[in-house]
Scaffold this motif. Structure first.
Motif, PDB file in Angstrom:
ATOM      1  N   VAL A 514       0.832  -1.200   0.000  1.00  0.00           N
ATOM      2  CA  VAL A 514       0.000   0.000   0.000  1.00  0.00           C
ATOM      3  C   VAL A 514       0.866   1.248   0.000  1.00  0.00           C
ATOM      4  N   GLY A 515       1.954   1.229   0.765  1.00  0.00           N
ATOM      5  CA  GLY A 515       2.831   2.389   0.818  1.00  0.00           C
ATOM      6  C   GLY A 515       3.480   2.694  -0.513  1.00  0.00           C
ATOM      7  N   GLU A 516       3.916   1.657  -1.223  1.00  0.00           N
ATOM      8  CA  GLU A 516       4.522   1.888  -2.536  1.00  0.00           C
ATOM      9  C   GLU A 516       3.524   2.497  -3.512  1.00  0.00           C
ATOM     10  N   LEU A 517       2.303   1.971  -3.518  1.00  0.00           N
ATOM     11  CA  LEU A 517       1.277   2.542  -4.396  1.00  0.00           C
ATOM     12  C   LEU A 517       0.971   3.986  -4.016  1.00  0.00           C
ATOM     13  N   PHE A 518       0.937   4.255  -2.735  1.00  0.00           N
ATOM     14  CA  PHE A 518       0.622   5.599  -2.263  1.00  0.00           C
ATOM     15  C   PHE A 518       1.729   6.582  -2.666  1.00  0.00           C
ATOM     16  N   LEU A 519       2.981   6.197  -2.445  1.00  0.00           N
ATOM     17  CA  LEU A 519       4.089   7.081  -2.787  1.00  0.00           C
ATOM     18  C   LEU A 519       4.161   7.321  -4.288  1.00  0.00           C
ATOM     19  N   THR A 520       3.878   6.298  -5.064  1.00  0.00           N
ATOM     20  CA  THR A 520       3.878   6.475  -6.522  1.00  0.00           C
ATOM     21  C   THR A 520       2.809   7.481  -6.947  1.00  0.00           C
ATOM     22  N   ALA A 521       1.609   7.370  -6.357  1.00  0.00           N
ATOM     23  CA  ALA A 521       0.541   8.304  -6.709  1.00  0.00           C
ATOM     24  C   ALA A 521       0.861   9.716  -6.240  1.00  0.00           C
ATOM     25  N   VAL A 522       1.489   9.844  -5.070  1.00  0.00           N
ATOM     26  CA  VAL A 522       1.859  11.175  -4.573  1.00  0.00           C
ATOM     27  C   VAL A 522       2.876  11.830  -5.505  1.00  0.00           C
ATOM     28  N   ASN A 523       3.871  11.077  -5.912  1.00  0.00           N
ATOM     29  CA  ASN A 523       4.875  11.627  -6.825  1.00  0.00           C
ATOM     30  C   ASN A 523       4.261  12.002  -8.169  1.00  0.00           C
ATOM     31  N   GLU A 524       3.340  11.176  -8.644  1.00  0.00           N
ATOM     32  CA  GLU A 524       2.695  11.481  -9.912  1.00  0.00           C
ATOM     33  C   GLU A 524       1.861  12.759  -9.797  1.00  0.00           C
ATOM     34  N   ARG A 525       1.178  12.929  -8.669  1.00  0.00           N
ATOM     35  CA  ARG A 525       0.392  14.153  -8.498  1.00  0.00           C
ATOM     36  C   ARG A 525       1.307  15.378  -8.426  1.00  0.00           C
ATOM     37  N   ALA A 526       2.435  15.243  -7.734  1.00  0.00           N
ATOM     38  CA  ALA A 526       3.356  16.369  -7.645  1.00  0.00           C
ATOM     39  C   ALA A 526       3.862  16.763  -9.027  1.00  0.00           C
ATOM     40  N   GLN A 527       4.194  15.781  -9.857  1.00  0.00           N
ATOM     41  CA  GLN A 527       4.653  16.089 -11.203  1.00  0.00           C
ATOM     42  C   GLN A 527       3.548  16.738 -12.041  1.00  0.00           C
ATOM     43  N   ALA A 528       2.309  16.248 -11.871  1.00  0.00           N
ATOM     44  CA  ALA A 528       1.197  16.821 -12.628  1.00  0.00           C
ATOM     45  C   ALA A 528       0.929  18.256 -12.203  1.00  0.00           C
ATOM     46  N   VAL A 529       0.994  18.533 -10.910  1.00  0.00           N
ATOM     47  CA  VAL A 529       0.769  19.898 -10.427  1.00  0.00           C
ATOM     48  C   VAL A 529       1.874  20.824 -10.919  1.00  0.00           C
ATOM     49  N   THR A 530       3.099  20.344 -10.898  1.00  0.00           N
ATOM     50  CA  THR A 530       4.209  21.156 -11.403  1.00  0.00           C
ATOM     51  C   THR A 530       4.013  21.490 -12.874  1.00  0.00           C
ATOM     52  N   ALA A 531       3.560  20.505 -13.637  1.00  0.00           N
ATOM     53  CA  ALA A 531       3.316  20.751 -15.058  1.00  0.00           C
ATOM     54  C   ALA A 531       2.182  21.743 -15.276  1.00  0.00           C
ATOM     55  N   LEU A 532       1.135  21.673 -14.468  1.00  0.00           N
ATOM     56  CA  LEU A 532       0.011  22.584 -14.621  1.00  0.00           C
ATOM     57  C   LEU A 532       0.382  24.007 -14.219  1.00  0.00           C
ATOM     58  N   LEU A 533       1.248  24.146 -13.235  1.00  0.00           N
ATOM     59  CA  LEU A 533       1.662  25.488 -12.806  1.00  0.00           C
ATOM     60  C   LEU A 533       2.586  26.163 -13.813  1.00  0.00           C
ATOM     61  N   SER A 534       3.105  25.395 -14.752  1.00  0.00           N
ATOM     62  CA  SER A 534       3.989  25.974 -15.775  1.00  0.00           C
ATOM     63  C   SER A 534       3.230  26.480 -16.996  1.00  0.00           C
ATOM     64  N   ASN A 535       1.869  26.557 -16.876  1.00  0.00           N
ATOM     65  CA  ASN A 535       1.009  27.086 -17.942  1.00  0.00           C
ATOM     66  C   ASN A 535       1.205  26.334 -19.259  1.00  0.00           C
ATOM     67  N   PRO A 536       0.957  25.033 -19.289  1.00  0.00           N
ATOM     68  CA  PRO A 536       1.118  24.285 -20.548  1.00  0.00           C
ATOM     69  C   PRO A 536      -0.043  24.569 -21.495  1.00  0.00           C
ATOM     70  N   GLN A 537       0.113  24.137 -22.735  1.00  0.00           N
ATOM     71  CA  GLN A 537      -0.896  24.337 -23.758  1.00  0.00           C
ATOM     72  C   GLN A 537      -1.082  23.044 -24.546  1.00  0.00           C
ATOM     73  N   GLY A 538      -2.276  22.910 -25.150  1.00  0.00           N
ATOM     74  CA  GLY A 538      -2.532  21.815 -26.064  1.00  0.00           C
ATOM     75  C   GLY A 538      -2.450  20.452 -25.422  1.00  0.00           C
TER      76      GLY A 538
END
Length: 1494
Positions: A514-538
């Protein structure tokens, strides 16, 4: 019936059912004519003739339904010969070659036949010959065999009908019939016929021809096995009740290995066909029915087997199910078969113990196949139903649940090499199942979230590859996601309950996965938020949104999983395992807390950029964000258990002074002395414990006794971690999940725990002699040094665990920091919802922001109110722990208590979210009251120095309590005082629109503050705040805003809460007039609101009188021409020509006609006419209540609108609470001429009864409040009810009559009690004015008075009694005159109620009343009030009986009621006879039960 009448019936059926080219008037006329043929048993020949001669499908269906209705409602009037003749006729019709088993007319005919046989099974033995007729059907050909099996199946099902809610048991009549069918060879013969047919059809040489017969035979067999043999009802979730209690004589035929193998062979044979189109995978198919029969047989009770036979039975079950799981026969073609296979597997463990399952050598193969089958089923989440998966998870949970007990019983160590057979394989397969369940459900949530994206959902699924996941090797789902786990939280939590048990079996492996799945999802969310804050397009923007939705959905599900595991119940864990268990709990909890803190930091970054911080929750077109917050709130609720138990162990050494007990201490001299003892209190090292000497009696020698020295304040959590000993568990931090050694896991492990060997540590043996003190007394309840050290180690370990979570999260402050994280998140959600509201003002209760706010407030309230039983070790008994005290340690809560202004939560300022605002204020107020009760709650780890000082005050000083309360009420005080200033200057300014919002907010807040007050001390603070000026503001607001229901609803609810003496919280001192003031001000508010409402209703009545007169004119013409054709009577009533389509050229006349027809109700549809001096109100059950003219009617009664109805209901509740409060002597108002009680009672009842009784009683909440108040008034203030106007009194009696026939016991019971009280009062009033000689009171003065009540009342005045009747003779005589006035205006009041009650009690259409006793109590006084109606009811009741039953019923009926005869002729005997009312009611109930049994 002849051919012409049959043709008319067929045309009317076609007109009614098809509805083509028919007007409303024509349909009503057809319905009236057809309903007449279904009303009584006298129309059985006509319906039978129709069924025999008609060719219309509509007419045949009508006749079948009519026969079924008559048999069900008028069974007692159907003679025995008619029953036998009807059964033979139905059998002949079904035996005709034209009967199709699947035809709807044939199905209706079979239902009539089965209902007839069931009702006459006990009383008419000839009807039992149906079983012989079914045998002839089975030998008459394939189609007739199918028809016979269908009859047999429906007959068994019919005996199971008639169950009552909520327990699912049969009613008494149905129970008697079901028992007779089971015991009189009916069910056994059906079972043998079905089993024989199954064997013949399966071994047939023509399988294609006999395949339908086999399917019907299996269905009949399944119905026989599923029969409720015990008669208690059963549920699929109840494994004990669902046990199959088949008769012993069935055992040799079905409960054996051969029968199981036959059923498995039948199942496998259904898939061995040449053409795939011949496969029947439906729910009623042969394969599905075979599996259902196997599942039922697997639940067979143990007592029917011998030991060897049961072993063979289990082996056959294991072999057959293993083959199905391995080969997956038919599972790819039938979802029903897959589901029933899962049910079969779950039932195997429910009825076989784990030790029994493991004995056969086939167990290991079965377990291996089960693990593989479970993993494949979980992987096919697009095609397999969630219900099927739930059965498998329950099975695995049941397999591992007994393992700790078995280990302890057999002394098996988890790490031992020679494990028993029942344990081999579980260690290997259970972690795989847990990992498969968590990972596949997370994938399922992710795919559902991607499909729900506002834009590009399908493209997102293709982009991330989720569209190709979830397809397994079986199941025939649609390919979509039918069951999103996050959509139904109730179903999800039900599945997670067994998962928590599975996860704790090998907690190390499960937590790691459960911890491995949780950490993987947390890291994925952090990367997605970082990408969204960089004002992507398309495409980059779409990819970032998809990854964010994917990670949030996974985190939401995993948060639910972590919460379920952490908050799950743990049983039988050893001392060594508890440390490991808490260590893993801490690591999983730290993951969620870390995710929450990361979210808060991300929201701060978004807010710093000038954007809405709620975007992460409600933005980016996904629902996964707010679902993640719901999961986080659920985790907080589960973490409460772990947090409270940990703090309880920590704070046990600092139990507050209120828990001290005064005990007797025996000193060495033999004297008993009082001493304050505290369990577990010891003198700490270097504390210098002082002794106390007590003088034992005057003149005696000094005898000293050593008392326990006071403990020093315990160190904080930080100091515990810093100063822990070298061997303390708090000195070392917990390891990361990735570094775990699963082999050392003991989460559900053995009971051979290692001893702590704490008894060998004697370092504290000299603590009691610290400072050179000599122990002179015997100390009771003392703890040994080893126990003290064990507790200290436990406290240090708990503190270390909490600091470990805080360290992993990255916050400072230990456990209090974690509490602040949770509180900040909860209150942050309240603020974030406003950001969404700014963009979308149309928020309702189903919208995500509002739902999230409500859930956050609910979790906060549960945390503030929660009380948990915690166990603090071997040396302390379990005790209750309030989580509200722990919340007070949060800085967030303390800040809110000091400034509880709603301005901090803009969303709650809006009136439509007022309920949430009240909820929040109630929670904060509860915490405030908790803080005033427990002064050390803000810092519970620090013990005041004077806590154990006998002379010290154990509570916070009154000044401090008042200071905190005043500070908390400051925002409300400012608003209330501002409104008072406006009132003093110009009260009209209150209607300024800018003041409405603050006024509503003030009322909402005050209601929350009052609702949380549960003690007299707290209510005193509230009343002190209101009195003397602010309480007058309520009446002013009610007078000003009486037409603004947005203000009046919270105002009246506030008043209702203010006068509610819940838990006797309203207590005023003897020198205070507070109770009278409170009652009077509340009455002023009711009068201020109700009086303008009544005036407005009167104006509306005047405006409708013209329309009413026109309706009455049309109605009279319609009644006078009822015998004429419909169109002719309508034309004469309107004075204009009616077209062929039923319309007139004058629209105003047609509108008046519709209103007249509505006013007449069913009277227009009946052909019996109507009396012009009565109105008839017909309830939904068909019972007519006659009331006098003017009591109800259009133009006189104006129905209240919904807001008015709601306010009127709250007024009723408020008045009821005022009368029940017991804080104001109500006689004081009459003594000093104050009419506040009379005025409040009058206007409240007038407003509540302003609508027609039928309209008023159609609202469940309104009817409950009204009947409750009327019951209360009839018990304490019955003279006040009688003193009302005749019209109002008639409406009261009519409402009580509607309640009596409502069918709701919670409504009819208090209504019957109220009717009984009023009728008894009327009888006593009549007896009071009746002279001793039997005349009107002017008889011979020397005659002996036979009325005991009058003789006593002549001497004793009962007005000031504390119990019993308090009515004087003068009031009785006055009441007699009032009753005469009521009966002159409405002659049929009591007679109508008597008819209603007797109809409910003796009606043949009604089942046994659950409140029969309550309904029987008013019968005797009502008979005295309406003797003529009683004689009428007697004649109608006896004439309705059949000729065979009538003499016997007449004799019993007259024997019961003859004893009332003397009182009917002499009212002076009313009081004497009424003393036996309870006995009479008991005899009446007995008579009714005997009547129903016949």
């Amino acid at each position: 019936m002849d051919a012409s009448e049959l043709n008319k019936l067929e045309s009317l059926c076609a007109l009614l059912y098809s509805g083509q080219n028919a007007t409303l008037i024509e349909k009503l006329e057809a319905q009236r004519w057809l309903l007449r043929l279904q009303s009584s048993a006298q129309y059985l020949p006509q319906l039978q003739y129709t069924l025999e001669n008609s060719t219309s499908q509509y007419a045949l269906l009508y006749a079948s339904k009519g026969l079924l209705l008559i048999l069900s409602k008028d069974w007692r009037n159907v003679t025995s010969s008619q029953r036998v003749h009807l059964q033979q006729f139905l059998l002949r019709r079904l035996a005709s070659s034209s009967s199709d088993p699947n035809d709807f007319v044939t199905k209706a005919t079979i239902q009539v036949l089965c209902r007839l046989t069931k009702l006459g099974w006990v009383s008419d033995p000839e009807l039992r010959r149906l079983m012989n007729e079914i045998v002839q059907f089975l030998h008459a050909g394939a189609q007739h065999a199918i028809l016979g099996l269908r009859i047999l199946t429906d007959l068994i099902t019919e005996f199971e009908l008639g169950r009552t809610e909520p327990n699912g048991r049969l009613d008494p009549e149905g129970r008697q019939a079901a028992q007779a069918f089971r015991e009189q060879d009916g069910l056994s013969r059906a079972f043998m016929l079905a089993l024989k047919t199954v064997n013949q059809a399966f071994s047939s040489q023509e399988p294609a021809r006999d395949r339908p017969i086999l399917r019907e035979a299996l269905k009949t067999l399944q119905t026989c096995l599923a029969y409720d043999f015990v008669g208690t009802g059963y549920s699929e979730s109840d494994d004990v009740v669902a046990c199959l209690y088949i008769p012993i004589e069935w055992t040799k035929d079905i409960a054996n290995a051969n029968a199981l193998r036959l059923l498995f062979q039948i199942y496998n044979a259904q898939w061995q066909v040449q053409n795939e189109s011949e496969i029947d995978g439906s729910e009623d198919g042969a394969a599905s029915m075979a599996l259902q029969c196997i599942a039922l047989l697997a639940s067979t009770r143990r007592s029917v087997f011998e030991e060897s036979t049961r072993h063979e039975f289990l082996v056959a079950l294991l072999e057959g199910s293993t083959q199905l799981m391995k080969e997956k026969t038919g599972l790819s073609h039938s979802d029903a078969c897959l589901h029933h296979l899962c049910r079969l597997l779950s039932r195997m463990k429910s009825h076989f113990q784990l030790v029994e399952l493991a004995k056969p050598p086939q167990y290991q193969l079965w377990l291996e196949a089960l693990a593989q089958f479970t993993e494949e089923t979980l992987a096919a989440w697009r095609t397999v139903s969630t219900r099927s998966v739930h059965y498998l998870v329950r099975l695995w949970s049941a397999l591992v649940l007994p393992t700790p007990y078995l280990r302890i019983r057999e002394g098996v160590n988890r790490d031992g090499m020679n494990q028993p057979g029942y344990l081999r394989g579980l260690d290997q397969y259970v972690p795989r199942v847990v990992q498969a369940f968590v990972s596949t459900r997370a994938d399922m949530c992710s795919a559902a979230a991607l499909e729900e994206l506002d834009e590009g959902g399908e493209a997102a699924s293709e982009l991330l590859g989720t569209s190709r996941q979830g397809f397994g090797s079986f199941g025939r789902g649609s390919g979509g996601i039918e069951d999103n786990p996050l959509d139904d939280e109730g179903m999800l939590l039900e599945q997670l309950t067994p998962l928590s048990t599975l996860a704790r079996f090998r907690y190390g492996y499960s937590a790691s996965g459960v911890g491995e799945l949780f950490l993987t999802a947390v890291n994925e969310r952090a990367q997605a938020v970082t990408a969204l804050l960089s004002n992507p397009q398309g495409q980059t923007l779409l990819m970032a949104k998809c990854r964010l939705a994917d990670s949030q959905a996974r985190l939401a599900f995993l948060s639910y999983v972590v919460g379920a595991i952490v908050g799950g119940h743990v049983t039988r864990v050893s001392a060594r395992a508890i440390e490991r268990l808490e260590e893993l709990n801490a690591e999983l909890a730290a993951l969620v807390f870390k995710m929450v803190t990361d979210s808060q930091r991300t929201e701060d970054v978004i807010a710093s950029r000038g954007e809405s911080p709620a975007a992460l929750i409600f933005g980016f077109g996904s629902n996964a964000g707010w679902r993640l917050e719901l999961a986080t709130l659920y985790f907080f609720r589960c973490f409460q258990t772990l947090y409270i138990e940990s703090r309880a162990r920590e704070d046990e050494a600092e139990r507050p002074a209120r828990d001290r007990s005064v005990e007797l201490v025996d000193d060495y001299s033999g004297y008993m002395n009082f001493a304050f003892l505290r369990r577990g209190a010891m003198v700490p090292n270097g504390a210098g414990g002082a002794t106390t000497s007590l003088m034992i009696g005057p003149g005696s020698e000094m005898r000293s006794m050593q008392l326990r020295s006071l403990p020093a304040p315990s160190p904080s959590l930080d100091r515990l971690n810093q100063t822990g000993s070298s061997g303390s568990s708090g000195a070392s931090s917990t390891r990361a999940i990735a570094d775990k050694q699963p082999d050392n896991d003991t989460g559900m492990s053995d009971g051979n725990a290692d001893n702590n060997n704490s008894s060998s540590n004697n370092s504290n043996n000299n603590n009691n002699n610290n400072g050179g003190m000599k122990q002179q007394g015997l100390l009771v309840d003392e703890l040994s040094a080893s126990e003290i050290k064990s507790e200290e180690e436990n406290n240090a370990r708990v503190a270390a665990m909490q600091h470990s979570i805080a360290a992993r999260v990255g916050v400072q402050g230990g456990d209090r920091a974690l509490l602040d994280v949770a509180m900040r998140r909860i209150f942050g959600l309240l603020q974030f919802a406003q950001h969404v509201n700014e963009r979308n003002a149309q928020l309702d209760d189903s919208s995500a922001p509002v739902m999230l706010v409500q859930r956050a407030l609910s979790v906060l309230y549960q945390l503030s109110m929660g009380v948990t039983i915690v166990h603090t070790g071997k040396v302390h008994t379990p005790r209750l722990m309030s989580s509200g005290r722990l919340l007070l340690e949060s800085e967030v809560i303390q800040d809110l208590l000091q400034n509880p202004s709603a301005e901090r939560f803009p969303l709650l300022r809006e009136p439509k979210h007022g309920r949430a605002r009240t909820f929040l204020m109630a929670t904060l107020s509860k915490l405030l009251y908790t803080q005033t009760r427990y002064p050390s709650s803000q810092n519970s780890s620090q013990v005041p120095e004077n806590m154990f000082d006998v002379n010290a005050n154990m509570y916070t000083s009154h000044d401090q309590v008042e200071e905190r309360f005043v500070s908390f009420m400051q925002p409300m005080t400012e608003v209330a005082d501002g409104l008072l200033r406006i009132v003093n200057s110009n009260s009209n300014d209150l209607r300024n629109p800018s003041l409405i919002g603050p006024t509503i907010g003030l009322l909402r807040d005050l209601r929350g503050v009052i609702s949380s007050a549960s003690a007299a001390r707290e209510f005193e603070l509230i009343f002190s705040w209101f009195y003397p000026n602010r309480i007058t503001l309520l009446a002013v607001l009610a007078s000003t805003f009486h037409d603004n229901f947005e203000v009046m609803v919270p105002l009246l609810k506030l008043l209702s809460e203010l006068v509610h003496n819940r838990g006797s919280r309203i207590v005023f001192p003897s020198l205070s007039a507070g109770g009278l003031i409170l009652f009077r001000e509340a009455a002023r508010v009711l009068v201020a609101f109700c009086t303008p409402q009544l005036q407005a209703l009167e104006r509306t009545r005047e405006a409708q009188r013209t329309r009413h007169e026109k309706r009455e004119a049309i109605r009279s013409k319609l009644v006078d021409n009822m015998n004429n054709p419909v169109m002719e009577s309508l034309s004469q009533a309107l004075g204009t020509e009616i077209g062929s389509n039923g319309t007139s050229n004058d629209p105003l006349s047609m509108q008046a006609l519709q209103e007249a027809v509505i006013a007449m109700g069913e009277e227009f549809l009946s052909s019996s006419g109507s009396s012009s001096d009565k109105k008839k109100v017909e309830n939904m059950n068909g019972t007519v209540i006659d009331v006098g003219p003017g009591a109800i009617g259009p133009g006189i009664t104006v129905d209240l609108e919904e807001p008015q109805q709601k306010c009127s209901r709250v007024c009723l509740i408020t008045l009821s609470r005022m009368l029940n409060g017991r804080y104001a002597p109500l006689g004081t108002f009459q003594l000093f001429g104050d009419s506040c009680l009379l005025d409040a009672r009058r206007v409240t009842l007038e407003l509540a009864l302003a609508s027609s009784p039928k309209h008023t009683m159609s609202f469940p909440k309104m009817s409950k409040a009204l009947v409750s108040l009327l019951n209360q008034l009839s018990e304490k203030f019955v003279i006040a009810l009688v003193d009302l106007s005749p019209s109002l009194f008639a409406r009261i009696m009519c409402c009580l009559g509607e309640a009596l026939v409502s069918g709701n016991a919670q409504l009819s019971s208090p209504a019957a009690s109220a009717v009984e009280s009023i009728a008894i009062f009327r009888c006593r009033a009549a007896a009071a004015v009746h002279g001793p000689s039997g005349d009107d009171g002017k008889g011979d003065g020397n005659a002996v008075d036979t009325d005991p009540l009058r003789r006593v009342r002549a001497v004793l005045n009962p007005e000031h009694r504390s119990r019993g009747d308090t009515t004087s003779l003068e009031e009785y005589r006055r009441a007699a005159l009032l009753f005469q006035e009521h009966e002159r205006a409405h002659p049929n009041l009591f007679s109508s109620l008597l008819a209603v009650v007797m109809d409910q009690l003796f009606s043949s259409a009604s089942t046994e009343l659950p409140n029969q006793w309550s309904m029987a109590k008013p019968i005797m006084p009502l008979i005295f009030c309406a003797p003529a109606e009683f004689e009428k009811q007697r004649q109608q009741f006896l004439s309705a009986q059949s000729a065979v039953r009538e003499p016997r019923i007449r004799e019993a009926y007259d024997a019961l009621f003859t004893k009332l005869g003397p009182a009917l002729s002499n009212p002076a005997l009313f009081n004497v006879v009424l003393r036996s009312n309870d006995t009479f009611a008991k005899e009446l109930c007995t008579f009714n039960r005997e009547l129903r049994r016949e």
